[in-house]
Design a protein around this motif. Structure first.
Motif, PDB file in Angstrom:
ATOM      1  N   PHE A 284      15.630  39.233  20.674  1.00 30.93           N
ATOM      2  CA  PHE A 284      15.978  37.820  20.642  1.00 30.93           C
ATOM      3  C   PHE A 284      16.823  37.398  21.840  1.00 30.93           C
ATOM      4  N   GLY A 285      17.403  38.371  22.556  1.00 28.60           N
ATOM      5  CA  GLY A 285      18.266  38.026  23.676  1.00 28.60           C
ATOM      6  C   GLY A 285      19.646  37.605  23.203  1.00 28.60           C
ATOM      7  N   PRO A 286      20.623  37.560  24.130  1.00 28.13           N
ATOM      8  CA  PRO A 286      21.994  37.204  23.741  1.00 28.13           C
ATOM      9  C   PRO A 286      22.123  35.736  23.345  1.00 28.13           C
TER      10      PRO A 286
ATOM     11  N   ILE B 283      16.090  45.605   4.476  1.00 33.62           N
ATOM     12  CA  ILE B 283      16.217  46.928   5.098  1.00 33.62           C
ATOM     13  C   ILE B 283      16.279  46.726   6.603  1.00 33.62           C
ATOM     14  N   ALA B 284      17.360  47.174   7.216  1.00 34.66           N
ATOM     15  CA  ALA B 284      17.546  47.007   8.661  1.00 34.66           C
ATOM     16  C   ALA B 284      17.136  48.288   9.387  1.00 34.66           C
ATOM     17  N   TYR B 285      16.266  48.138  10.385  1.00 35.23           N
ATOM     18  CA  TYR B 285      15.862  49.260  11.227  1.00 35.23           C
ATOM     19  C   TYR B 285      16.488  49.169  12.619  1.00 35.23           C
ATOM     20  N   LYS B 286      16.608  47.963  13.130  1.00 38.72           N
ATOM     21  CA  LYS B 286      17.267  47.731  14.418  1.00 38.72           C
ATOM     22  C   LYS B 286      18.063  46.430  14.313  1.00 38.72           C
ATOM     23  N   GLY B 287      19.184  46.360  15.038  1.00 45.49           N
ATOM     24  CA  GLY B 287      20.009  45.167  14.977  1.00 45.49           C
ATOM     25  C   GLY B 287      20.958  45.208  13.792  1.00 45.49           C
ATOM     26  N   ALA B 288      21.546  44.070  13.472  1.00 45.20           N
ATOM     27  CA  ALA B 288      22.529  44.000  12.388  1.00 45.20           C
ATOM     28  C   ALA B 288      22.476  42.623  11.740  1.00 45.20           C
ATOM     29  N   VAL B 289      22.580  42.601  10.411  1.00 41.10           N
ATOM     30  CA  VAL B 289      22.490  41.372   9.625  1.00 41.10           C
ATOM     31  C   VAL B 289      23.777  41.185   8.829  1.00 41.10           C
ATOM     32  N   GLU B 290      24.307  39.955   8.858  1.00 46.61           N
ATOM     33  CA  GLU B 290      25.512  39.620   8.111  1.00 46.61           C
ATOM     34  C   GLU B 290      25.150  38.708   6.946  1.00 46.61           C
ATOM     35  N   HIS B 291      25.751  38.973   5.779  1.00 43.38           N
ATOM     36  CA  HIS B 291      25.392  38.280   4.545  1.00 43.38           C
ATOM     37  C   HIS B 291      26.644  37.704   3.888  1.00 43.38           C
ATOM     38  N   HIS B 292      26.513  36.503   3.314  1.00 42.40           N
ATOM     39  CA  HIS B 292      27.553  35.917   2.469  1.00 42.40           C
ATOM     40  C   HIS B 292      26.866  35.227   1.299  1.00 42.40           C
ATOM     41  N   ASP B 293      27.477  35.308   0.102  1.00 42.89           N
ATOM     42  CA  ASP B 293      26.878  34.598  -1.029  1.00 42.89           C
ATOM     43  C   ASP B 293      27.948  33.944  -1.890  1.00 42.89           C
ATOM     44  N   SER B 294      27.495  33.096  -2.824  1.00 38.63           N
ATOM     45  CA  SER B 294      28.400  32.286  -3.636  1.00 38.63           C
ATOM     46  C   SER B 294      29.082  33.079  -4.743  1.00 38.63           C
TER      47      SER B 294
ATOM     48  N   LYS C  92      23.541  33.087   2.548  1.00 36.16           N
ATOM     49  CA  LYS C  92      23.135  32.860   3.932  1.00 36.16           C
ATOM     50  C   LYS C  92      23.148  34.196   4.639  1.00 36.16           C
ATOM     51  N   GLU C  93      22.270  34.335   5.631  1.00 35.25           N
ATOM     52  CA  GLU C  93      22.186  35.588   6.383  1.00 35.25           C
ATOM     53  C   GLU C  93      21.906  35.282   7.842  1.00 35.25           C
ATOM     54  N   PHE C  94      22.689  35.932   8.697  1.00 30.77           N
ATOM     55  CA  PHE C  94      22.624  35.713  10.135  1.00 30.77           C
ATOM     56  C   PHE C  94      22.698  37.040  10.879  1.00 30.77           C
ATOM     57  N   HIS C  95      22.237  37.023  12.131  1.00 27.76           N
ATOM     58  CA  HIS C  95      22.504  38.166  12.992  1.00 27.76           C
ATOM     59  C   HIS C  95      24.018  38.347  13.083  1.00 27.76           C
ATOM     60  N   GLU C  96      24.468  39.586  13.013  1.00 30.52           N
ATOM     61  CA  GLU C  96      25.898  39.878  13.109  1.00 30.52           C
ATOM     62  C   GLU C  96      26.445  39.384  14.459  1.00 30.52           C
ATOM     63  N   THR C  97      27.683  38.907  14.472  1.00 31.43           N
ATOM     64  CA  THR C  97      28.249  38.189  15.617  1.00 31.43           C
ATOM     65  C   THR C  97      28.192  38.985  16.916  1.00 31.43           C
ATOM     66  N   GLU C  98      28.649  40.222  16.893  1.00 34.57           N
ATOM     67  CA  GLU C  98      28.675  41.023  18.126  1.00 34.57           C
ATOM     68  C   GLU C  98      27.267  41.362  18.593  1.00 34.57           C
ATOM     69  N   PHE C  99      26.371  41.631  17.639  1.00 29.92           N
ATOM     70  CA  PHE C  99      24.969  41.872  18.020  1.00 29.92           C
ATOM     71  C   PHE C  99      24.381  40.635  18.681  1.00 29.92           C
ATOM     72  N   SER C 100      24.686  39.464  18.135  1.00 31.53           N
ATOM     73  CA  SER C 100      24.171  38.215  18.697  1.00 31.53           C
ATOM     74  C   SER C 100      24.614  38.036  20.148  1.00 31.53           C
ATOM     75  N   LYS C 101      25.873  38.342  20.419  1.00 30.54           N
ATOM     76  CA  LYS C 101      26.404  38.150  21.774  1.00 30.54           C
ATOM     77  C   LYS C 101      25.705  39.052  22.781  1.00 30.54           C
TER      78      LYS C 101
END
Length: 291
Positions: A54-56, A76-87, A111-120
């Motif tokens: 996805f690029g930085p 299931i994560a194979y590469k990268g990192a996913v961040e999760h938050h729920d109610s 909600k689920e997003f690419h983890e912050t440091e991975f995104s950068k």
């Protein structure tokens, strides 16, 4: 005496990917890609995001707040990192080899997003998300969250340096998986080295499939290439696999849930009336709050 599990079909990767939010480029194998929901119950959906860079980005990509009711999501994560938050107050980050098992049940926002440091930094991102149905008696149970990280995952090393099996759920040759499930389910993430062999039994009554994440395989004597989806018939028990090259694959099997399915987007219930109740409950704030 067990017999070879019969292959019903080998389905290639769907032609075009879709986007879930702006962070998950996925191929939907079912229900949209193939009309096999009855043959693959208790699994409702399979999205596979093969390796993609996805690029930085300064703003993490992903999916903002949305609801679920009546089923479970397994990421299931194979590469990268996913961040999760729920109610329900759960949050976490899953890294390669980790699994996030969320039981939406009576209703949850997440909600689920690419983890912050991975995104950068950017880089290759690869994941699978499965939706797992719940039986009617459990659809309105309390939501829960299982984080299966490297600290608590169950790994089985195969003889002769053939590879390893991450027993996510179910039973692999007497080794119990890390996740608890509402109905009998096996979920194994397998790494097999070139020419490595693996044989195991799955109950004949289980709906069973294998997704080739990386590499290529011979499955019960039949070739399966990169990103193929092997669907088995409910005949026989034994699955015999040889890796034609270094390979990663996901084995999924489960006892079918023989109940009606009524679905509207992120709600999976048994009747249209229950769907209307789910929509009303969501609109009335009964799924909690999540910013």
């Amino acid at each position: 005496m067990s017999t070879t599990k019969k292959i019903k079909a080998i389905l290639p990767r769907p032609v075009k990917p879709g986007m879930v939010g702006d962070g998950f480029r996925v191929f939907n194998y079912f229900p949209s890609g193939n009309n096999i929901r009855k043959e693959i119950s208790p699994f409702l959906m399979l999205d596979f995001g093969p390796s993609f860079d996805f690029g930085p980005s300064d703003k993490p990509r992903g999916v903002d707040v949305h609801p679920h009711r009546g089923f479970e999501t397994v990421t299931i994560a194979y590469k990268g990192a996913v961040e999760h938050h729920d109610s329900a107050g759960n949050s976490g980050i899953i890294y390669p080899g980790d699994v996030q098992w969320m039981t939406a049940a009576s209703g949850i926002l997440h909600k689920e997003f690419h983890e912050t440091e991975f995104s950068k930094k950017g880089g290759p991102f690869e994941m699978i998300q499965l939706w797992v149905n719940l039986p009617k008696k459990d659809k309105m149970s309390t939501p829960k969250y299982q984080e299966i990280s490297s600290k608590n995952k169950v790994l089985v090393s195969l003889e002769g340096n053939a590879g390893e099996v991450n027993v996510i759920a179910g039973d692999f040759k007497g080794t119990k998986g890390a996740a608890s499930t509402f109905t009998p389910i096996n979920l194994f993430s397998v790494k097999l080295n070139k020419d490595g062999k693996l044989q195991f039994d799955i109950p004949s009554g289980h709906n069973t499939a294998i997704l080739v994440v990386e590499g290529s395989l011979q499955v019960n004597g039949t070739d399966a290439i990169l990103h193929d989806f092997i669907l088995f018939a409910n005949e026989g028990e034994t699955v015999d696999i040889t890796a034609s090259e270094n390979a990663v694959f996901l084995v999924m099997s489960g006892e079918p849930i023989d109940e009606p399915i009524a679905q509207y987007g992120p709600f999976v219930m048994n009747t249209q009336q229950e769907l209307m109740e789910a929509i009303d409950d969501f609109n009335n704030g009964k799924f909690g709050r999540l910013e």
